[in-house]
Design an enzyme around this catalytic site. Structure first.
Site, PDB file in Angstrom:
ATOM      1  N   HIS A 115       0.557  -4.461  -5.880  1.00  0.00           N
ATOM      2  CA  HIS A 115       0.808  -4.916  -4.501  1.00  0.00           C
ATOM      3  C   HIS A 115       0.114  -6.264  -4.340  1.00  0.00           C
ATOM      4  CE1 HIS A 115       0.330  -5.278  -0.217  1.00  0.00           C
ATOM      5  NE2 HIS A 115      -0.919  -4.872  -0.217  1.00  0.00           N
ATOM      6  N   TYR A 122       1.281  -8.357   6.164  1.00  0.00           N
ATOM      7  CA  TYR A 122       0.114  -8.157   7.032  1.00  0.00           C
ATOM      8  C   TYR A 122      -0.927  -9.236   6.753  1.00  0.00           C
ATOM      9  CZ  TYR A 122      -2.179  -5.843   3.016  1.00  0.00           C
ATOM     10  OH  TYR A 122      -2.719  -5.559   1.785  1.00  0.00           O
ATOM     11  N   ASP A 174       4.051  31.533   8.724  1.00  0.00           N
ATOM     12  CA  ASP A 174       4.619  32.820   9.144  1.00  0.00           C
ATOM     13  C   ASP A 174       5.607  33.246   8.059  1.00  0.00           C
ATOM     14  OD1 ASP A 174       6.612  30.861   9.908  1.00  0.00           O
ATOM     15  OD2 ASP A 174       7.614  32.499  10.963  1.00  0.00           O
TER      16      ASP A 174
HETATM   17  P1  FAD Z   1     -10.717   3.952  -6.239  1.00  0.00           P
HETATM   18  O1  FAD Z   1     -11.411   2.983  -5.388  1.00  0.00           O
HETATM   19  O2  FAD Z   1      -9.716   3.417  -7.192  1.00  0.00           O
HETATM   20  O3  FAD Z   1     -11.814   4.783  -6.979  1.00  0.00           O
HETATM   21  C1  FAD Z   1     -11.525   5.634  -8.051  1.00  0.00           C
HETATM   22  C2  FAD Z   1     -12.639   5.518  -9.032  1.00  0.00           C
HETATM   23  O4  FAD Z   1     -12.463   6.484 -10.055  1.00  0.00           O
HETATM   24  C3  FAD Z   1     -12.663   4.169  -9.693  1.00  0.00           C
HETATM   25  O5  FAD Z   1     -13.863   3.522  -9.389  1.00  0.00           O
HETATM   26  C4  FAD Z   1     -12.507   4.480 -11.177  1.00  0.00           C
HETATM   27  O6  FAD Z   1     -13.262   3.638 -11.988  1.00  0.00           O
HETATM   28  C5  FAD Z   1     -12.966   5.923 -11.237  1.00  0.00           C
HETATM   29  N1  FAD Z   1     -12.362   6.653 -12.368  1.00  0.00           N
HETATM   30  C6  FAD Z   1     -11.051   6.770 -12.667  1.00  0.00           C
HETATM   31  N2  FAD Z   1     -10.874   7.495 -13.777  1.00  0.00           N
HETATM   32  C7  FAD Z   1     -12.096   7.860 -14.199  1.00  0.00           C
HETATM   33  C8  FAD Z   1     -12.560   8.610 -15.296  1.00  0.00           C
HETATM   34  N3  FAD Z   1     -11.728   9.151 -16.195  1.00  0.00           N
HETATM   35  N4  FAD Z   1     -13.891   8.791 -15.435  1.00  0.00           N
HETATM   36  C9  FAD Z   1     -14.766   8.264 -14.546  1.00  0.00           C
HETATM   37  N5  FAD Z   1     -14.376   7.532 -13.484  1.00  0.00           N
HETATM   38  C10 FAD Z   1     -13.049   7.332 -13.307  1.00  0.00           C
HETATM   39  N6  FAD Z   1      -6.052   0.541   2.034  1.00  0.00           N
HETATM   40  C11 FAD Z   1      -6.261   0.449   3.359  1.00  0.00           C
HETATM   41  O7  FAD Z   1      -6.565   1.442   4.001  1.00  0.00           O
HETATM   42  N7  FAD Z   1      -6.112  -0.732   4.018  1.00  0.00           N
HETATM   43  C12 FAD Z   1      -5.764  -1.864   3.366  1.00  0.00           C
HETATM   44  O8  FAD Z   1      -5.650  -2.921   3.967  1.00  0.00           O
HETATM   45  C13 FAD Z   1      -5.534  -1.798   1.974  1.00  0.00           C
HETATM   46  N8  FAD Z   1      -5.129  -2.877   1.319  1.00  0.00           N
HETATM   47  C14 FAD Z   1      -4.975  -2.824  -0.034  1.00  0.00           C
HETATM   48  C15 FAD Z   1      -4.644  -3.987  -0.708  1.00  0.00           C
HETATM   49  C16 FAD Z   1      -4.533  -3.986  -2.066  1.00  0.00           C
HETATM   50  C17 FAD Z   1      -4.186  -5.244  -2.773  1.00  0.00           C
HETATM   51  C18 FAD Z   1      -4.724  -2.777  -2.770  1.00  0.00           C
HETATM   52  C19 FAD Z   1      -4.591  -2.722  -4.240  1.00  0.00           C
HETATM   53  C20 FAD Z   1      -5.015  -1.606  -2.094  1.00  0.00           C
HETATM   54  C21 FAD Z   1      -5.153  -1.627  -0.721  1.00  0.00           C
HETATM   55  N9  FAD Z   1      -5.463  -0.470  -0.009  1.00  0.00           N
HETATM   56  C22 FAD Z   1      -5.688  -0.550   1.338  1.00  0.00           C
HETATM   57  C23 FAD Z   1      -5.539   0.847  -0.662  1.00  0.00           C
HETATM   58  C24 FAD Z   1      -6.978   1.245  -0.932  1.00  0.00           C
HETATM   59  O9  FAD Z   1      -7.650   0.189  -1.518  1.00  0.00           O
HETATM   60  C25 FAD Z   1      -7.052   2.449  -1.842  1.00  0.00           C
HETATM   61  O10 FAD Z   1      -6.123   3.422  -1.451  1.00  0.00           O
HETATM   62  C26 FAD Z   1      -8.439   3.070  -1.842  1.00  0.00           C
HETATM   63  O11 FAD Z   1      -9.406   2.091  -2.081  1.00  0.00           O
HETATM   64  C27 FAD Z   1      -8.542   4.169  -2.853  1.00  0.00           C
HETATM   65  O12 FAD Z   1      -9.858   4.638  -2.909  1.00  0.00           O
HETATM   66  P2  FAD Z   1     -10.287   5.734  -3.991  1.00  0.00           P
HETATM   67  O13 FAD Z   1     -11.713   6.003  -3.812  1.00  0.00           O
HETATM   68  O14 FAD Z   1      -9.351   6.868  -3.919  1.00  0.00           O
HETATM   69  O15 FAD Z   1      -9.949   5.062  -5.385  1.00  0.00           O
END
Ligand code: FAD
Length: 830
Positions: A222, A260, A552
């Site tokens: 994105h 946005y 239900d």
């Molecule tokens: P992450 O932040 O990805 O954390 C997951 C973690 O798991 C990572 O740190 C990773 O290293 C770790 N991990 C994965 N696999 C393993 C493994 N096997 N062993 C150990 N660790 C592991 N959301 C909004 O609400 N508003 C916005 O404006 C917005 N804008 C966005 C713009 C962009 C360009 C992008 C890319 C995303 C945006 N989002 C936005 C979405 C949002 O950033 C994500 O949905 C959110 O940050 C996800 O959080 P998380 O904690 O689930 O995942």
């Protein structure tokens, strides 16, 4: 407390640790493959726009809590939320209507919201080009989440509270014994665990693979860019605040162009959803670097400027000040999309103790984390989770092809104006009942549900509309409620009430529960006594331990140790199967096997005052009232076809659900069609069904009632037998709830003008205040007016007036006693 391992230190994982700590849990470990200072997942670069309002009440309430929580997370005198307000502008007449609908959602779910003029839009956001704007929606409590900062604060505070963090540690396997998790394997050894929660963001698919779990999400690229400094934003006081609160304009959406915006001090950040979908295989991203930086993180891919070109053009039109800038920096960031746009949260159906909380935006992060913490510590979330339940998908919806196609489609449509009934265009025809070929011949108009093609009406009934008696003539509808609707539904309803109609019921979930422990399982999990003799049907509820309604269900006792359960969702199946496994563990002799037989069976509902005539002509077996009374079942033969007749009805008329196996399906259809024609039988679809259901007062799980409600409030106390011999799940809670007066009640509303339609989720005004919301609505053909069910304050009385807001207009309605049709059930027993 139990040993918990959380995978991932993004905004979701760290919030979850915090929610667990605040509930007194200890023994929590977070495993993160990246460095804790900047883990490198989606959170590390999220621009953090928080628009709370969503058609889903659940998602809106998750967002509302996230705002509250981030606003209360302080460090060095600064919190983690900048409540700048959220502005969405309309540049097309369709969008102007759409924001009115959204204003309705906001009021339904309790978010302050304002429809504003183009002048007010420009007053709030002075970079806007007023000439383009037709109006706007402004939500004062929306704003910017400082997600990376919040993560760091949460890491620090939870670490101080005893949470153990393992950075640069990759989870490579999930350890299990006897169907339960026992720990995680990492590149730095094993960590024992009683509970594992995967908060791995878009890597969730990879973690799921470790236990054979299909996590239905797709990582997609994105685009996000920052401009060079905008001259008119330079030199302001706000720019000096380095704590990322360097913004004072509201966050801005220009959904007509998939765009946005937010401020970054002197620069403007632009996010774009209009480009081609860019699916990514998380497994191919390689190892997370030791030193993640702003520019070097696994979730950040190379910018592709050609994809951004239309966005840049549209941005300079909407915000003319950008004409004096260039794109300073851009990237293709990765985050998760799902087949229906919802998050995936909950316990794995195939491994006890393994949970996921993924495909979660920053917007919903703290809300989701709180819900998971409540599930772990109390056995349920206060906010209903059905819409984000991991197990909500059907098997066919978990295939890689399906997830990929539908998630990409969701990316493309993310800002589109979508009608609540609009079906997916692709993929279609995934599940066809054996009646499908005949339905096509009859001109069925199909909508899709759970991969099934489900008829909504039949074009061959069109000629009936012209001969409808005056009082049955359909009323004209507005353009929005006319979509995916046909006046033919009125004719099919008329036939059901006055002759007989045939409904395809194949798409309803049917599970078989078999074995010596089946009775005990169902006695324990349902609110009714199901120990009646074989051949009986019981309409009952599945509750959580707090008395909230999970679902239900119709429990049909086929023989002593064999039941068929008519249920609502794939989540019901996962729940029953898990409880059966638990029962077997604790009481080995009391095993019960739970099996989905939906696709292995097919079913036609034949209902109407002449239903008996249709069957009489094709069987010699006894199906009289005496031998097959209301709420019973019997196996008989219809012209040589072995069928089970279930005497129950969703439309309030005498008749049966006639079930057989698919190889007989087409013959059954043909038989009933030919036998029924002389009695006036027509095939009828879901549109008529909905209208007949609602005027008969039958509630729908998931829409009318959920785990947030109890049986007294929802008006389904008839399904509860407090005096049954065994303690059932939720009974203790119900006892105390029954002594309380409900703050809210599900009420039936009839529309005063007899014609204005609403569709569901609209706010309801009581004594001039938004005090509730519509759950489901349909035209009540027999009562000849639109009918809606709505959650209203407990003190709203029958006969009182309320108003429903629909696209900004108020529609008058009256609280009415229900059911509206045949309250004595005389038609069902006839
Ligand atoms: P992450 O932040 O990805 O954390 C997951 C973690 O798991 C990572 O740190 C990773 O290293 C770790 N991990 C994965 N696999 C393993 C493994 N096997 N062993 C150990 N660790 C592991 N959301 C909004 O609400 N508003 C916005 O404006 C917005 N804008 C966005 C713009 C962009 C360009 C992008 C890319 C995303 C945006 N989002 C936005 C979405 C949002 O950033 C994500 O949905 C959110 O940050 C996800 O959080 P998380 O904690 O689930 O995942």
């Amino acid at each position: 407390s139990q040993r918990v391992v959380i995978i991932g230190a993004g905004i979701v994982g760290t919030n979850l640790a915090d929610e667990l700590v605040s509930r007194g849990w200890k023994n929590i470990t977070i495993v993160e493959q990246g460095p804790l200072s900047l883990p490198g997942g989606s959170t590390s670069h999220a621009p953090g726009l928080v628009y709370q309002t969503n058609p889903s009440k659940t998602m809106t309430l998750f967002a509302k809590y996230t705002v509250e929580k981030l606003s209360s997370l302080y460090k060095d005198g600064e919190n983690c939320f900048n409540a700048l307000g959220g502005l969405e502008v309309a540049t097309s007449p369709e969008r102007l209507e759409e924001i009115k609908r959204k204003h309705g959602y906001a009021q339904s779910w309790g978010i302050e919201s304002h429809l504003i003029t183009p002048e007010e839009c420009v007053n709030r956001h002075h970079l806007l080009n007023k000439d383009l704007i037709l109006g706007g929606l402004f939500i004062p409590s929306d704003g910017l989440a400082l997600a990376a900062r919040a993560t760091q604060i949460l890491i620090e505070s939870t670490r101080n509270a005893g949470v153990s963090y393992r950075e640069h540690t990759v989870v490579t396997g999930i350890e299990q014994a006897a169907g339960h998790v026992t720990g995680v394997t990492t590149n730095n050894g094993s960590i024992p665990a009683d509970i594992i929660v995967s908060c791995a963001g878009f890597w969730g698919v990879e973690i799921g693979k470790m236990i054979g779990l299909k996590v239905p999400l797709l990582p997609l690229g994105h685009q996000y860019v920052k401009t060079t400094p905008v001259p008119c934003l330079m030199g302001r006081e706000v720019n000096k605040n380095i704590n990322a609160k360097n913004a004072e304009l509201p966050i801005l959406r220009h959904q007509d162009q998939d765009l946005y915006y937010r401020e970054h001090g002197e620069q403007i950040g632009i996010g774009y959803y209009g480009h081609r979908p860019m699916p990514i295989d998380a497994g191919s991203l390689g190892v997370t670097p030791k030193n993640v930086s702003d520019k070097n993180m696994p979730s950040r891919l190379e910018f592709t400027p050609e994809d951004f070109a239309p966005a840049w053009k549209a941005s300079k039109e909407l915000l003319p000040a950008l004409r004096e800038t260039e794109i300073a920096d851009g990237f293709n960031g990765i985050f998760s999309f799902t087949p229906d746009g919802g998050s995936v949260v909950g316990q794995a159906p195939n491994l006890d103790g393994f949970f996921v909380a993924e495909a979660v935006w920053v917007t919903h992060s703290a809300g989701v984390a709180r819900a998971v913490a409540e599930v772990l510590t109390e056995g349920r979330s206060r906010i209903d989770m059905a819409e984000c339940e991991l197990t909500r998908f059907e098997e066919v919806q978990l295939s890689t092809e399906y997830v990929s196609k539908t998630s990409q489609q969701n990316f493309v449509e993310i800002y589109d104006i979508i009608h609540p009934l609009a079906p997916k265009e692709n993929p279609r025809n995934l599940r066809l009942s054996p009646f499908h070929a005949r339905q096509r011949e009859q001109g069925a108009f199909f909508l899709e549900v759970g991969g099934w093609e489900r008829p909504h009406w039949y074009e061959t009934n069109a000629n009936l509309v012209n001969i409808l008696p005056q009082e049955w003539r359909p009323v004209d509808r507005d353009a929005w409620s006319s979509k995916f609707y046909s006046p033919i539904a009125a004719a099919e309803a008329w036939k059901t009430r006055n002759a007989v109609a045939m409904y395809d019921m194949t798409t309803f979930h049917r599970f078989e529960i078999a074995g010596p422990g089946a009775v005990h399982l169902l006695q324990r999990l349902t609110t009714s006594d199901v120990t009646k003799q074989p051949g009986s049907i019981t309409h009952t509820l599945l509750l959580n331990a707090h008395g909230g309604i999970i679902s239900d269900v119709f429990v049909s006792r086929i023989n002593d140790d064999l039941f068929q359960v008519g249920a609502n969702t794939a989540t019901d199946l996962a729940y029953l199967a898990r409880e059966a496994r638990r029962q077997q563990k604790h009481m080995p002799g009391q095993w019960a096997h739970v099996r989905d037989v939906t696709g292995g069976t097919c079913c036609l509902g034949v209902w109407g005052p002449r239903a008996r005539d249709v069957i009489r002509d094709v069987t010699l077996d006894d199906f009289s009232n005496k031998s097959l009374p209301y709420m019973s079942l019997k196996k008989i033969s219809l012209a040589g076809i072995p069928v089970t007749m279930f005497r129950k009805s969703f439309v309030g008329e005498h008749g049966w659900e006639i079930q057989t196996t698919p190889e007989y399906g087409q013959r059954l259809w043909d038989l009933l069609w030919h036998s029924g024609k002389p009695h006036g039988l027509v095939p009828a679809g879901r549109a008529a069904f909905n209208g007949l259901r609602i005027e008969k007062g039958i509630r729908t799980s998931g829409s009318d009632m959920s785990s947030e409600h109890n049986a007294w409030e929802a008006g389904v106390a008839y399904a509860i037998q407090m005096n049954k011999s065994i303690e059932f799940v939720g009974k203790a809670a119900l006892e105390s709830l029954s002594r309380k007066t409900s703050a809210h009640r599900l009420r039936c509303l009839t529309i005063n003008d007899g014609r204005s339609m609403v569709l569901g989720k609209e706010p309801v005004f009581y004594n001039g205040k938004a005090a509730g919301y519509v759950t489901t609505a349909a035209f009540g053909y027999t009562v000849r007016k639109p009918v809606a069910y709505a959650w209203l304050p407990g003190n709203a009385r029958e006969g009182e007036s309320v108003e429903i807001e629909y696209f900004g207009k108020k529609i008058k309605a009256t609280v009415t006693a229900d059911p509206l049709y045949d309250p004595q059930d005389s038609r069902l027993h006839s």
